[in-house]
Design a protein around this motif. Structure first.
Motif, mmCIF file in Angstrom:
data_model
loop_
_atom_site.group_PDB
_atom_site.id
_atom_site.type_symbol
_atom_site.label_atom_id
_atom_site.label_comp_id
_atom_site.label_asym_id
_atom_site.label_seq_id
_atom_site.Cartn_x
_atom_site.Cartn_y
_atom_site.Cartn_z
ATOM 1 N N LEU A 24 -27.290 32.926 37.142
ATOM 2 C CA LEU A 24 -27.672 34.139 37.865
ATOM 3 C C LEU A 24 -28.903 33.878 38.723
ATOM 4 N N ALA A 25 -29.883 33.167 38.177
ATOM 5 C CA ALA A 25 -31.095 32.857 38.935
ATOM 6 C C ALA A 25 -30.759 32.039 40.178
ATOM 7 N N HIS A 26 -29.881 31.062 40.031
ATOM 8 C CA HIS A 26 -29.454 30.268 41.183
ATOM 9 C C HIS A 26 -28.825 31.142 42.247
ATOM 10 N N ASP A 27 -27.921 32.023 41.838
ATOM 11 C CA ASP A 27 -27.215 32.853 42.808
ATOM 12 C C ASP A 27 -28.146 33.839 43.504
ATOM 13 N N LEU A 28 -29.278 34.126 42.882
ATOM 14 C CA LEU A 28 -30.276 35.008 43.481
ATOM 15 C C LEU A 28 -31.277 34.244 44.347
ATOM 16 N N GLY A 29 -31.053 32.944 44.501
ATOM 17 C CA GLY A 29 -31.890 32.135 45.374
ATOM 18 C C GLY A 29 -33.158 31.618 44.746
ATOM 19 N N LEU A 30 -33.242 31.621 43.418
ATOM 20 C CA LEU A 30 -34.435 31.143 42.742
ATOM 21 C C LEU A 30 -34.324 29.651 42.436
ATOM 22 N N ARG A 31 -35.477 28.987 42.430
ATOM 23 C CA ARG A 31 -35.530 27.579 42.001
ATOM 24 C C ARG A 31 -35.634 27.547 40.480
ATOM 25 N N VAL A 32 -34.754 26.776 39.851
ATOM 26 C CA VAL A 32 -34.593 26.845 38.395
ATOM 27 C C VAL A 32 -34.735 25.458 37.782
ATOM 28 N N VAL A 33 -35.485 25.381 36.694
ATOM 29 C CA VAL A 33 -35.450 24.224 35.805
ATOM 30 C C VAL A 33 -34.978 24.740 34.448
ATOM 31 N N ALA A 34 -33.897 24.165 33.945
ATOM 32 C CA ALA A 34 -33.300 24.619 32.681
ATOM 33 C C ALA A 34 -33.349 23.476 31.676
ATOM 34 N N CYS A 35 -33.964 23.733 30.520
ATOM 35 C CA CYS A 35 -34.165 22.698 29.504
ATOM 36 C C CYS A 35 -33.426 23.045 28.219
ATOM 37 N N ASP A 36 -32.931 22.029 27.559
ATOM 38 C CA ASP A 36 -32.374 22.208 26.221
ATOM 39 C C ASP A 36 -32.662 20.941 25.432
ATOM 40 N N ARG A 37 -33.100 21.112 24.192
ATOM 41 C CA ARG A 37 -33.457 19.927 23.405
ATOM 42 C C ARG A 37 -32.240 19.131 22.973
ATOM 43 N N ALA A 38 -31.071 19.769 22.952
ATOM 44 C CA ALA A 38 -29.831 19.056 22.626
ATOM 45 C C ALA A 38 -29.271 18.393 23.886
ATOM 46 N N THR A 39 -28.473 17.382 23.687
ATOM 47 C CA THR A 39 -27.859 16.693 24.826
ATOM 48 C C THR A 39 -26.407 17.107 25.030
ATOM 49 N N ARG A 40 -25.879 17.892 24.109
ATOM 50 C CA ARG A 40 -24.493 18.311 24.233
ATOM 51 C C ARG A 40 -24.345 19.745 23.745
ATOM 52 N N VAL A 41 -23.201 20.321 24.004
ATOM 53 C CA VAL A 41 -22.916 21.692 23.605
ATOM 54 C C VAL A 41 -22.912 21.801 22.085
ATOM 55 N N GLU A 42 -23.403 22.922 21.571
ATOM 56 C CA GLU A 42 -23.460 23.173 20.132
ATOM 57 C C GLU A 42 -22.073 23.046 19.496
ATOM 58 N N PRO A 43 -21.911 22.174 18.478
ATOM 59 C CA PRO A 43 -20.586 21.964 17.888
ATOM 60 C C PRO A 43 -20.221 22.942 16.775
ATOM 61 N N ARG A 44 -21.203 23.641 16.202
ATOM 62 C CA ARG A 44 -20.906 24.504 15.055
ATOM 63 C C ARG A 44 -20.215 25.798 15.499
ATOM 64 N N PRO A 45 -19.450 26.436 14.604
ATOM 65 C CA PRO A 45 -18.781 27.696 14.964
ATOM 66 C C PRO A 45 -19.819 28.800 15.155
ATOM 67 N N ARG A 46 -19.806 29.392 16.304
ATOM 68 C CA ARG A 46 -20.748 30.481 16.573
ATOM 69 C C ARG A 46 -19.961 31.671 17.109
ATOM 70 N N ALA A 47 -20.302 32.150 18.308
ATOM 71 C CA ALA A 47 -19.626 33.344 18.821
ATOM 72 C C ALA A 47 -18.138 33.067 19.028
ATOM 73 N N ILE A 48 -17.341 34.119 18.819
ATOM 74 C CA ILE A 48 -15.901 34.014 19.103
ATOM 75 C C ILE A 48 -15.424 35.192 19.946
ATOM 76 N N GLY A 49 -16.288 36.184 20.176
ATOM 77 C CA GLY A 49 -15.870 37.359 20.943
ATOM 78 C C GLY A 49 -16.883 37.748 21.996
ATOM 79 N N PHE A 50 -16.387 38.232 23.139
ATOM 80 C CA PHE A 50 -17.259 38.883 24.115
ATOM 81 C C PHE A 50 -16.480 40.028 24.753
ATOM 82 N N ASP A 51 -17.185 40.884 25.479
ATOM 83 C CA ASP A 51 -16.553 42.101 25.969
ATOM 84 C C ASP A 51 -16.412 42.110 27.487
ATOM 85 N N GLN A 52 -15.950 43.248 28.004
ATOM 86 C CA GLN A 52 -15.660 43.390 29.423
ATOM 87 C C GLN A 52 -16.904 43.253 30.303
#
Length: 542
Positions: A24-52
């Motif tokens: 969203l920040a990118h699409d709004l024209g903002l300069r973004v630095v995004a950090c995550d301490r992991a190097t890959r997507v979380e493997p454990r079961p987490r969310a399974i549902g989202f809404d409209q």
């Protein structure tokens, strides 16, 4: 000396909430630095549902096609007591769906996160730093100094105007600042197991989602996309969460429904389901989003949705502030708007959890009797989306304006070129003034001219044409009168929608549009209207 910034926004944590915020920040024209301490997507079961609402955001990012193979509409839910009797039903609203998407979806979180990250990787103005742990954020009046350790162990720092903490329920940034959480009194240990059915297996499994409200061990069954099936089991007193996550223990629990040769145990992990809300969601130029700001029990499938709403609510406000089109009070509306919404949704999820998690036999019998009586009076049960509120405070029109705080419907439309699609595909996510088809648009022109002369926020005017074929840019014809019916029910000749699709307010008459636009501009730039704050307060501006 002029302050030099490496980024407009540093985002800490690239789970689905952080990655959505970065997109969203990118699409709004903002300069973004995004950090995550992991190097890959979380493997454990987490969310399974989202809404409209979440799906609308993902579609706005251009990801609907990319995630389509990994999502499917959410099945209705049944609550079964210990005798197998249905004691509650939770369904979904029938078509036409007001937001243009199914009310709820199940999905594969790793694939969704991968789609979000892949979009970020190919986005100019976004720097993604994986394997990078943010160790400190030093705040001042103008920005923040973010210190981090990269994947090679090298220390580095960067200067940003704002920082978004999307670093999860254990949020190191929240912990470092020692920010207190309000406990909404739900804390239960559960085991979550994801199963991949082998071809031809699972024919005897329920076709709906099921909450097994059994005192011996409450549990949940969810029909996932494709061959994915999820079980969630409450961990009993005296059981070790690590031990119950072992494969042999999990398979023992699953043996009630499946034989060992029927499935592959994809992943299993234990969690504590909490109901918590952060006391302060903002510390200067640092904002907290998602699980870092609140934790919701999963019984309404709203945990991730809450965080997506956070990102959708905050990013356009930051962009306006950074461009000088809004003043500092707009940023304070982030918590003013989101906290009451989060609390209401969390309490609804908690109430469902209490129904499911009852361990006392006598109390369970009283619960069954009460719910059976309610079901007899209303056999179809309740609609899941009826439990999700609108906005009640913040950047909204005064109370006298209708539809304030509602979410804007999104019909399928045809434009003046004959192209068909959902309305957002044509209008984007910006401020929009939508005019009902039977309203004389020329009567609104003076208000629009005054708005432009006052250098108000950029505004897209959307004119609905009813039965008439669109003939000019900005005109659209609905397929099924979803928006027209909604506006008439609320007595709106026009509505002003915000970039996050919530309605600032509606105008009952064309003559009311000028006041509606002035109210929005006064709240965005109060110092430009020194006499407005007191008079607006007298009229009840939120």
């Amino acid at each position: 000396m002029t302050d030099t910034f490496d980024a407009d926004v540093v985002i800490v944590g690239l789970g689905p909430v952080g990655a959505t915020a970065a997109c969203l920040a990118h699409d709004l024209g903002l300069r973004v630095v995004a950090c995550d301490r992991a190097t890959r997507v979380e493997p454990r079961p987490r969310a399974i549902g989202f809404d409209q609402e979440a799906m609308r955001v993902f579609a706005g990012l251009g990801l609907a096609d990319a995630i389509a193979p990994h999502v499917m509409p959410y099945r209705p839910s049944e609550y079964h007591n210990a005798e197998g009797r249905i004691i509650r039903r939770i369904g979904t609203a029938p078509p036409p769906h007001p937001l243009g998407w199914a009310p709820n979806y199940v999905f594969l979180q790793p694939q969704l996160e991968s789609a979000l990250r892949e979009r970020l990787m190919r986005s100019d103005g976004v720097e993604v730093r994986l394997g990078t742990e943010v160790t400190d954020v030093r705040l001042d009046d103008d920005g923040a100094l973010v210190e981090a350790i990269g994947p090679t162990g090298k220390h580095h720092a960067l200067r940003a105007r704002y920082v978004l903490a999307c670093d999860g329920g254990g949020s190191p940034l929240r912990t470092r600042l020692d920010l207190p959480l309000h406990d909404l009194e739900f804390d239960e240990p559960w085991l979550v197991a994801d199963v991949l059915l082998h071809p031809g297996a699972g024919h005897d499994l329920p076709r709906t989602n099921v909450q097994y409200c059994e005192t011996e061990r409450p549990s949940t069954f969810v029909v996932g996309p494709g061959n994915l099936r999820r079980w969630e089991f409450m961990i009993n007193p005296g059981e070790d969460p690590k031990e119950v996550s072992r494969e042999d223990f999990v398979r023992g629990l699953l043996s009630r429904w499946l034989d060992p040769e029927d499935y592959e145990l994809w992943r299993a992990s234990s969690y504590r389901f909490h109901a918590l809300v952060l006391e302060r969601w903002r510390a200067g130029r640092l904002f907290f989003l998602g699980d870092a700001a609140h934790m919701t029990p999963p019984f309404l499938a709203q945990g991730m949705c809450q965080g997506i709403r956070d990102a959708s609510n905050l990013l356009w406000k930051l962009a306006l502030r950074l461009r000088g089109a809004a003043e500092e009070p707009l940023l304070d509306t982030y918590q003013h708007e989101r906290e009451p919404h989060v609390r209401q949704v969390t309490l609804a999820a908690k109430e469902l959890g209490r129904i499911i998690c009852e361990r006392d036999g006598d109390a369970a019998a009283r619960r069954d009797a009460r719910l059976l009586e309610e079901l007899a009076a209303k056999p179809e049960g309740i609609v899941r989306q009826s439990l999700i509120p609108g906005l009640t405070a913040g950047f909204l029109a005064p109370d006298a304006f209708p539809a304030r705080g509602d979410i804007l419907p999104q019909p399928r439309v045809t434009d003046h070129h004959g192209r068909c699609g959902l309305l957002d595909d044509f209008t984007g996510s910006t401020f929009r003034l939508l005019i009902r088809q039977d309203v004389d648009a020329t009567a609104i022109e003076p208000a629009l001219r005054a708005h432009r002369a006052a250098v108000g926020v950029p505004l897209r005017v959307v004119r609905m044409t009813g039965e008439r074929t669109p003939s000019a840019p900005g005109e659209y014809q609905e397929e099924r009168h979803v928006l027209d019916d909604w506006m008439r029910e609320r007595s709106c000749a026009a509505v002003l929608a915000r970039p996050d699709h919530y309605v600032f307010g509606g105008a009952r008459l064309a003559d009311d549009v000028a006041g509606l636009l002035r109210s929005a501009d006064r709240q965005l730039r109060p110092s430009a209207h020194p006499m407005a704050r007191a008079s607006a307060g007298e009229r009840g501006v939120s």
